[in-house]
Write a protein that holds these residues in place. Sequence first.
Motif, PDB file in Angstrom:
ATOM      1  N   PHE A 258       0.831  -1.202   0.000  1.00 25.18           N
ATOM      2  CA  PHE A 258       0.000   0.000   0.000  1.00 25.18           C
ATOM      3  C   PHE A 258       0.867   1.255   0.000  1.00 25.18           C
ATOM      4  CE2 PHE A 258      -2.443   3.441   1.824  1.00 25.18           C
ATOM      5  CZ  PHE A 258      -3.674   3.322   1.199  1.00 25.18           C
ATOM      6  N   VAL A 259       1.930   1.258   0.810  1.00 23.46           N
ATOM      7  CA  VAL A 259       2.832   2.409   0.850  1.00 23.46           C
ATOM      8  C   VAL A 259       3.484   2.620  -0.506  1.00 23.46           C
ATOM      9  CG1 VAL A 259       4.932   3.360   1.879  1.00 23.46           C
ATOM     10  CG2 VAL A 259       3.265   2.187   3.326  1.00 23.46           C
ATOM     11  N   ALA A 260       3.978   1.534  -1.098  1.00 27.18           N
ATOM     12  CA  ALA A 260       4.669   1.632  -2.388  1.00 27.18           C
ATOM     13  C   ALA A 260       3.730   2.124  -3.488  1.00 27.18           C
ATOM     14  CB  ALA A 260       5.269   0.283  -2.766  1.00 27.18           C
ATOM     15  N   GLN A 261       2.515   1.579  -3.537  1.00 29.33           N
ATOM     16  CA  GLN A 261       1.569   1.991  -4.575  1.00 29.33           C
ATOM     17  C   GLN A 261       1.093   3.431  -4.359  1.00 29.33           C
ATOM     18  OE1 GLN A 261       0.527   0.292  -7.448  1.00 29.33           O
ATOM     19  NE2 GLN A 261       2.316  -0.902  -6.842  1.00 29.33           N
ATOM     20  N   SER A 262       0.930   3.830  -3.109  1.00 27.57           N
ATOM     21  CA  SER A 262       0.532   5.213  -2.818  1.00 27.57           C
ATOM     22  C   SER A 262       1.605   6.192  -3.270  1.00 27.57           C
ATOM     23  CB  SER A 262       0.257   5.380  -1.319  1.00 27.57           C
ATOM     24  OG  SER A 262      -0.838   4.590  -0.912  1.00 27.57           O
ATOM     25  N   GLN A 263       2.867   5.819  -3.036  1.00 33.81           N
ATOM     26  CA  GLN A 263       3.965   6.680  -3.474  1.00 33.81           C
ATOM     27  C   GLN A 263       4.020   6.757  -4.994  1.00 33.81           C
ATOM     28  OE1 GLN A 263       6.364   8.334  -1.094  1.00 33.81           O
ATOM     29  NE2 GLN A 263       6.220   9.504  -3.001  1.00 33.81           N
ATOM     30  N   LYS A 264       3.824   5.623  -5.669  1.00 29.91           N
ATOM     31  CA  LYS A 264       3.812   5.625  -7.134  1.00 29.91           C
ATOM     32  C   LYS A 264       2.669   6.488  -7.665  1.00 29.91           C
ATOM     33  CE  LYS A 264       5.994   1.131  -7.927  1.00 29.91           C
ATOM     34  NZ  LYS A 264       5.816  -0.252  -8.467  1.00 29.91           N
ATOM     35  N   TRP A 265       1.509   6.391  -7.027  1.00 34.06           N
ATOM     36  CA  TRP A 265       0.344   7.190  -7.439  1.00 34.06           C
ATOM     37  C   TRP A 265       0.653   8.672  -7.295  1.00 34.06           C
ATOM     38  CZ3 TRP A 265      -2.885  10.441  -4.460  1.00 34.06           C
ATOM     39  CH2 TRP A 265      -4.085  10.828  -5.078  1.00 34.06           C
ATOM     40  N   PHE A 266       1.207   9.053  -6.156  1.00 29.58           N
ATOM     41  CA  PHE A 266       1.538  10.463  -5.924  1.00 29.58           C
ATOM     42  C   PHE A 266       2.566  10.952  -6.935  1.00 29.58           C
ATOM     43  CE2 PHE A 266       3.786  14.007  -4.125  1.00 29.58           C
ATOM     44  CZ  PHE A 266       2.817  14.733  -3.448  1.00 29.58           C
ATOM     45  N   ASP A 267       3.638  10.180  -7.119  1.00 28.34           N
ATOM     46  CA  ASP A 267       4.694  10.586  -8.045  1.00 28.34           C
ATOM     47  C   ASP A 267       4.159  10.722  -9.464  1.00 28.34           C
ATOM     48  OD1 ASP A 267       6.506  10.571  -5.958  1.00 28.34           O
ATOM     49  OD2 ASP A 267       7.315   8.586  -6.426  1.00 28.34           O
ATOM     50  N   ALA A 268       3.262   9.814  -9.855  1.00 31.73           N
ATOM     51  CA  ALA A 268       2.702   9.882 -11.208  1.00 31.73           C
ATOM     52  C   ALA A 268       1.883  11.154 -11.400  1.00 31.73           C
ATOM     53  CB  ALA A 268       1.839   8.651 -11.472  1.00 31.73           C
ATOM     54  N   LEU A 269       1.074  11.508 -10.407  1.00 33.68           N
ATOM     55  CA  LEU A 269       0.317  12.755 -10.491  1.00 33.68           C
ATOM     56  C   LEU A 269       1.259  13.954 -10.563  1.00 33.68           C
ATOM     57  CD1 LEU A 269      -2.591  12.230  -7.919  1.00 33.68           C
ATOM     58  CD2 LEU A 269      -2.757  12.265 -10.408  1.00 33.68           C
ATOM     59  N   TRP A 270       2.269  13.925  -9.716  1.00 36.53           N
ATOM     60  CA  TRP A 270       3.206  15.055  -9.646  1.00 36.53           C
ATOM     61  C   TRP A 270       3.895  15.289 -10.988  1.00 36.53           C
ATOM     62  CZ3 TRP A 270       3.892  18.308  -5.535  1.00 36.53           C
ATOM     63  CH2 TRP A 270       4.990  19.189  -5.601  1.00 36.53           C
ATOM     64  N   GLU A 271       4.230  14.213 -11.677  1.00 37.58           N
ATOM     65  CA  GLU A 271       5.035  14.308 -12.889  1.00 37.58           C
ATOM     66  C   GLU A 271       4.214  14.394 -14.164  1.00 37.58           C
ATOM     67  OE1 GLU A 271       7.343  10.796 -12.528  1.00 37.58           O
ATOM     68  OE2 GLU A 271       8.443  11.493 -10.747  1.00 37.58           O
ATOM     69  N   THR A 272       2.869  14.236 -14.084  1.00 33.41           N
ATOM     70  CA  THR A 272       2.086  14.185 -15.328  1.00 33.41           C
ATOM     71  C   THR A 272       1.017  15.266 -15.391  1.00 33.41           C
ATOM     72  OG1 THR A 272       0.641  12.488 -14.350  1.00 33.41           O
ATOM     73  CG2 THR A 272       2.519  11.718 -15.670  1.00 33.41           C
ATOM     74  N   ILE A 273      -0.146  15.022 -14.817  1.00 30.24           N
ATOM     75  CA  ILE A 273      -1.308  15.884 -15.084  1.00 30.24           C
ATOM     76  C   ILE A 273      -1.442  17.076 -14.155  1.00 30.24           C
ATOM     77  CG2 ILE A 273      -2.599  13.973 -16.098  1.00 30.24           C
ATOM     78  CD1 ILE A 273      -4.185  13.765 -13.505  1.00 30.24           C
TER      79      ILE A 273
END
Length: 292
Positions: free
Chosen positions: A270-285
Amino acid sequence: MVVTQENVAANGSRRLTPREIADVLRERIRAGDLKTGERLPTQAELAEEFGVERGAVRQAIRALAEDGLLSNVSKGSPPRIAEPAPAHDEPQPTMVGLAPRLTEAFSAPHVRIDAACLTAQSLIPALGEPLRLIHEGRLRPDRIDVRILLPSRDINLAFPVSVDARPDDDTVHQRWLAMRNAQGQVLQYNLQALRSTHDIDVHVTFRALPFTPPAKLYLLNGSEALYAYYMITRREEPTEGGMLEMYDTVGSESLLFSFEKRAGQRDAAFVAQSQKWFDALWETITTDLTLS
């Protein structure tokens, strides 16, 4: 300890990756086959068992150590199985549970806080305790990186919004925007002041979300995720023109659920996927956000 044969390379099939080896060992720890205080087999024994080079075993051991599952990790002897992480506290309101978690996070040399939320309303009081301890000399991080995702000023928010919303009525939106900007500026000032007062390398960055977050997320040093739902309620607020009815949320009262990387495979995922989700938002849309 007897080492069982799980060498998938022995019969010609592919070799396990370091991650897969770590998963096998993690499951043995969870099942009790490897007990607290017991030494892990040597790197040579594990390399022979899994049919891999010792480098792959070292990577797997490093991953388990980062998850807090091993202790006494050194070059001299095999590490031991660590004491299990203490049971999670019961979920607490954000206003109660966030401050001690942030204080613990600020004990690290490099503090990394990521947050996705509606405003910084809960973060400001929660940061009071770690900032106080820094000023007292009881905490001394070398670097602080804070990234915050907040809704863009240009979107139609799902909440807060007036009950009888009209296209030409943006009273609620303007109130939220003023609060978002003011709270963000206070948080930024309080943290960046540590540069001059304590010579701490501080970076605070905001980006704008193109949607209203239905929940708040705090990620602490890549090792813990705190998650709380925004509970929508109907309330009234006095204005110069009378009572204003709106759909809103009181975020400080939302129950905060904690997921810790060291607590096991489920929480770690859950921690790893949450971090990936946040990073993806930060770097894309998301887009640059100016608090004005």
